[in-house]
Design a protein around this motif. Structure first.
Motif, PDB file in Angstrom:
ATOM      1  N   LEU A   1      32.675  45.211  57.842  1.00  0.00           N
ATOM      2  CA  LEU A   1      32.231  43.733  57.561  1.00  0.00           C
ATOM      3  C   LEU A   1      33.129  43.422  56.202  1.00  0.00           C
ATOM      4  N   LYS A   2      32.945  44.004  55.129  1.00  0.00           N
ATOM      5  CA  LYS A   2      33.778  44.092  54.137  1.00  0.00           C
ATOM      6  C   LYS A   2      35.592  44.030  54.434  1.00  0.00           C
ATOM      7  N   ILE A   3      35.740  44.885  55.327  1.00  0.00           N
ATOM      8  CA  ILE A   3      37.159  44.961  55.579  1.00  0.00           C
ATOM      9  C   ILE A   3      37.612  43.663  56.387  1.00  0.00           C
ATOM     10  N   PHE A   4      36.778  43.046  56.927  1.00  0.00           N
ATOM     11  CA  PHE A   4      37.262  41.701  57.835  1.00  0.00           C
ATOM     12  C   PHE A   4      36.971  40.585  56.806  1.00  0.00           C
ATOM     13  N   LEU A   5      36.084  40.474  56.088  1.00  0.00           N
ATOM     14  CA  LEU A   5      36.176  39.461  54.885  1.00  0.00           C
ATOM     15  C   LEU A   5      37.246  39.563  53.866  1.00  0.00           C
TER      16      LEU A   5
END
Length: 284
Positions: free
Chosen positions: A94-98
């Motif tokens: 999720l952090k990679i995507f954001l």
């Protein structure tokens, strides 16, 4: 090892080297033999093992056929660390995507999207929205793939090892192995560290994970020329490879990030994330 070093050796640009590392299957990473040879010689202690007799290596690593003492092994473990692939701080998907939305270019597009919606230009808003999503997905794929590549390398590492210490044979966690340990290898074993063989009986290993060569390699004890390439160093075994036949004893010469698999992992971690097509276009 630094990306710039490979650039100097291969004559490729940094972008070309990073692209090579990203696109190749990490489990069968195909580097030029020239680079492979340079990597193998770039050990922390600068020792070359394939071109020396076992007796010389015993002396240089301050060990013997009966193995290290438990006390000495513990001291080396504290000094050099565990025999494992180290990962940079793990980031959640999720952090990679954001993170893909954290750039000036994306901020401008988001502002344009809001303005388009405000003035009723729905088609423009939809087009900008699609661009933002595709850009984020592409960037996410690149970074997430690199994370998974490190995990794949860690899975190559052995969990257990048969070691000789204080003259006694025992099984230990492979992460506790240190340079100078004496290990036994038998058919079916996963090699737990880089080693130099000093005894063997019809020993063969499958080294596709490291060299891409699918045919099992028959090992020998003879001393090799200094410039012998990685795939031809038949008097050594490498972490993550599989013993397909025979048995042998060997001196541990490289553990953790100083093993060949460790060096590949380090290269992957040093590669900077590739720019998305949108970022490349706007930089032109």
């Amino acid at each position: 090892m630094q990306i710039k070093d490979i650039c100097e050796i291969t004559g490729k640009t940094r972008e070309e080297v990073e692209e090579m590392l990203k696109k190749e299957d990490i489990i069968e990473l195909k580097l030029t033999e020239k680079v492979r040879h340079w990597l193998l010689d770039d050990r922390g202690n600068k020792l070359k093992m394939h071109n020396k007799k076992p007796e010389e290596i015993f002396k240089e690593l301050n060990t013997k056929k009966e193995g290290l003492t438990e006390k000495e092994a513990e001291a080396r473990l504290k000094k050099y660390g565990y025999n494992e692939i180290k990962e940079a701080k793990k980031i959640s998907p999720l952090k990679i995507f954001l993170q893909q939305f954290n750039s000036a270019v994306v901020y401008i597009l988001i502002a344009a999207l809001i303005i388009s919606l405000f003035v009723g230009e729905r088609i423009d808003a939809i087009v900008i929205g699609i661009i933002l999503i595709l850009n984020a997905l592409f960037g996410f794929y690149q970074e997430y793939r690199a994370e998974k590549s490190i995990e794949a390398l860690k899975k190559l590492a052995s969990l257990k090892a048969t070691v000789i210490r204080d003259g006694k044979e025992k099984e230990i966690d492979a992460k506790l192995l240190v340079s100078g340990d004496i290990i036994k290898l038998v058919e079916g074993d996963k090699v737990p560290a880089d080693t130099r063989l000093f005894e063997l009986a019809n020993l063969q290993t499958q080294e596709a994970a490291l060299t891409g060569e699918s045919t099992p390699v028959k090992k020998e004890l003879k001393v090799l020329a200094e410039k012998t390439l990685l795939a031809d160093r038949i008097n050594m075994t490498f972490s993550g490879t599989i013993v397909t036949a025979g048995k042998g004893k060997a001196i541990v010469t490289g553990t953790g990030m100083n093993s060949e698999i460790g060096k590949i992992a380090k290269m992957i971690q040093e590669v900077e994330p590739e720019k998305t097509p949108l970022q490349k276009k706007l930089n032109q």
